[in-house]
Design an enzyme around this catalytic site. Structure first.
Site, PDB file in Angstrom:
ATOM      1  N   TYR A  96       0.895  -1.207   0.071  1.00 16.70           N
ATOM      2  CA  TYR A  96       0.043  -0.099  -0.052  1.00 16.70           C
ATOM      3  C   TYR A  96       1.001   1.205  -0.043  1.00 16.70           C
ATOM      4  CZ  TYR A  96      -3.307  -3.477   1.856  1.00 16.70           C
ATOM      5  OH  TYR A  96      -3.964  -4.817   2.029  1.00 16.70           O
ATOM      6  N   ASP A 116       0.489  -0.217   5.273  1.00 15.57           N
ATOM      7  CA  ASP A 116      -0.098   1.303   5.668  1.00 15.57           C
ATOM      8  C   ASP A 116      -1.462   1.094   4.812  1.00 15.57           C
ATOM      9  OD1 ASP A 116      -1.076   3.648   6.368  1.00 15.57           O
ATOM     10  OD2 ASP A 116       0.364   4.850   5.189  1.00 15.57           O
ATOM     11  N   CYS A 133      -4.615   3.740  10.015  1.00 11.39           N
ATOM     12  CA  CYS A 133      -5.608   5.119  10.467  1.00 11.39           C
ATOM     13  C   CYS A 133      -6.756   4.627  11.005  1.00 11.39           C
ATOM     14  CB  CYS A 133      -5.827   6.019   9.447  1.00 11.39           C
ATOM     15  SG  CYS A 133      -6.577   4.976   7.935  1.00 11.39           S
TER      16      CYS A 133
END
Length: 556
Positions: A428, A497, A524
């Site tokens: 990613y 990520d 996140c």
């Protein structure tokens, strides 16, 4: 009935039954009464083998209508009266009736019923969790089946999926009679009075009315719109308590997935808790004329009722899809706010001739830059630890340039721990932030993406920074590690990520088959990260050595 109800209703017998049952329940309630209802239903549908089931639906709707009418229009009792209320309170409720939303479900609480609760914890969305013990009558009312259409079921199912990652188990406290109430703008430990405005199947949502016992961590919000604007959920908390809460959230996420033998480091942030966000995306609805002859509807203060104007430019309200007008946003950088004020004034004075609303973009490339980009397709260049990264303004790139270098340093440190790591795979990889930042510490680095445009951006960034041992390759989701099969597993680290939804099961299986020595997982959304960690630590494949939260978005 075909032209009336349409093709979609005709395709579903169950939906048609419910529509006609509601209609006939009204007829029966107002014209026939309970004694003649069943006769009327069977006569109308005597050829239907499902007449009994249809009658059952209708009785349910009739009872619902009766309850609703009594709650709304009974002048003796008044709406939402509670057992034990005084006669004066009942008369006051009768003289000032509350308008109840048509879709409101009055169980276990009536609309705008006030309840006192103690806040136990906060959800990932910043909502406080409190519990109240239900009476036996309320529990019995909850046991009655709810009637809903297939479209409502699908919407509820999608909403449940959106909220299924919340780390708080609403009823796992060993007390089935305790009902969960969620309320914004509160702090754990506080005792508050709330007003219930929505009942779901296993919890309710409420507005904060009064703080009965205040937390020492409570402060006055910096922004005057805090509490109304849905952008910031934590401005009423000191920054120290915000970061303690975020650390606790990460711990609770891991514990919910049975990972409880791991120490979580304190949430790491900087002193810039306002004016840090380099990107804002305010919204506005399509321009409209003055409603019912009103003037000065929008912030532009246009007096001509025939001129269309924009009523609000800003963000969604708390617990609503309506927009609240935001003249400036204190978490945005000063330069972004200056550009926003200019763009906002232009839109209000000269509304665009469009039939739909839009989302604005205001993005700053580096701290202190005067230029703020508003074109989604324009390229920006951000410098992180002396390296330049170019990307389209509308694409993803971290928005807190104060915390971003700390986060990059931590990823590189964890990926290189041991001093014998030789290869790095950045999955990613996006525009190549982690791969390029870590390239100096590895013999070879490969960034992997399934997006060809991202690969082109990352390759250009490596060339711009004279990085020669780093390359970027596109790979299919089904065989994403095929491009690095020659990497030695014992000296290879993999950086992840992923987007907010986390990694797919297929990807995690491929990662386990590839079996690198070390994995550094940035996320996140700590909830999906904890979910994915279960797969990685299962059967002793990996062990968690460090967990470090970062406060990239103070006040939220």
């Amino acid at each position: 009935y075909s032209p009336i109800f349409g093709r979609r209703a005709r395709e579903s017998q169950e939906s048609m039954f419910r529509v006609l049952a509601a209609f006939c329940a009204l007829l029966g309630f107002f014209n026939f009464g309970p004694a003649r209802e069943k006769m009327f239903f069977v006569r109308a549908f005597r050829a239907s083998p499902s007449a009994t089931r249809f009658a059952a639906h209708t009785v349910h709707y009739r009872n619902t209508f009766r309850t609703t009418l009594q709650q709304r229009f009974n002048p003796t009792v008044g709406f939402a009266s509670i057992a034990g209320e005084s006669i004066a309170a009942q008369n006051d409720a009768a003289s000032n009736p509350i308008k109840v939303p048509l879709k409101f479900v009055p169980r276990p609480f009536s609309y705008r019923q006030e309840v006192d609760i103690k806040i136990e914890t906060l959800t990932n969305r910043g909502l406080g969790i409190g519990r109240v013990e239900l009476s036996d009558d309320q529990v019995k009312a909850l046991e009655q089946p709810r009637q809903e259409t297939s479209s409502k079921r699908s919407r509820r199912s999608s909403k449940s999926k959106e909220k299924e990652d919340d780390p708080v188990d609403l009823h796992d406290n060993g007390k089935p009679n305790q009902w969960v109430i969620m309320v914004p703008a509160v702090i754990p430990g506080e005792v508050v009075r709330v007003s219930v405005y929505r009942n779901f199947r296993n919890y309710s949502e409420a507005d904060l009315l009064e703080i009965l016992e205040k937390s020492p961590d409570r402060i006055t919000p910096f922004c005057p719109l805090a509490g109304d604007c849905g952008g910031c959920q934590l401005q009423h908390m000191s920054i120290e308590s915000q970061r303690r809460m975020k650390t606790q959230q990460v711990e609770e996420n891991l514990k919910q997935y049975k990972i409880d033998n791991v120490s979580v480091e304190p949430c790491l942030g900087t002193a810039e808790v306002f004016g840090y966000r380099s990107k804002l995306t305010p919204h506005y609805d399509y321009p409209v004329k003055s409603r019912r002859g009103r003037k000065n509807v929008g912030p532009a203060q246009i007096d001509d009722p025939d001129v269309k104007r924009i009523e609000a430019i800003g963000f969604q309200k708390q617990a609503s899809r309506q927009l609240i007008d935001i003249p400036q946003c204190p978490i945005g950088t000063p330069e972004v706010n200056v550009a926003y004020a200019t763009l906002r004034e232009k839109l209000l004075s000269e509304p665009p001739t469009r039939k739909k609303g839009a989302t604005l973009l205001l993005r700053q490339a580096n701290i202190g830059d005067e230029h703020v980009e508003t074109d989604h397709h324009a390229f920006l260049t951000t410098t992180v630890r002396g390296l330049d990264f170019s990307y389209r303004a509308g694409n993803f790139f971290q928005n807190n340039y104060y915390v971003l270098p700390l986060m990059v340093d931590h990823v590189v440190k964890e990926a290189t721990r041991g001093d014998d790591m030789t290869h790095l795979a950045d999955c990613y990889c996006g525009s190549g932030l982690f791969a390029i930042s870590a390239a100096a510490h590895f013999k070879k680095v490969v960034g992997i993406e399934i997006n060809d445009k991202a690969i082109a951006e990352a390759t250009a960034n490596a060339k711009k920074n004279d990085i020669t041992n780093c390359e970027f390759q596109a790979a299919s989701a089904e065989n994403i590690f095929s491009v690095i099969q020659d990497f030695p597993r014992d000296t290879t680290a993999v950086v992840l990520d992923p987007p907010r939804k986390g990694c797919s099961t297929d990807f995690l299986n491929q990662l386990l088959d590839f079996a690198p020595r070390r994995i550094v997982y940035m996320s996140c959304d700590a909830t999906t990260q904890a979910r994915d960690a279960v797969s990685l630590v299962a059967e002793g494949a990996y062990r968690i050595t460090a967990v470090q939260p970062f406060d990239l978005f103070p006040q939220t």
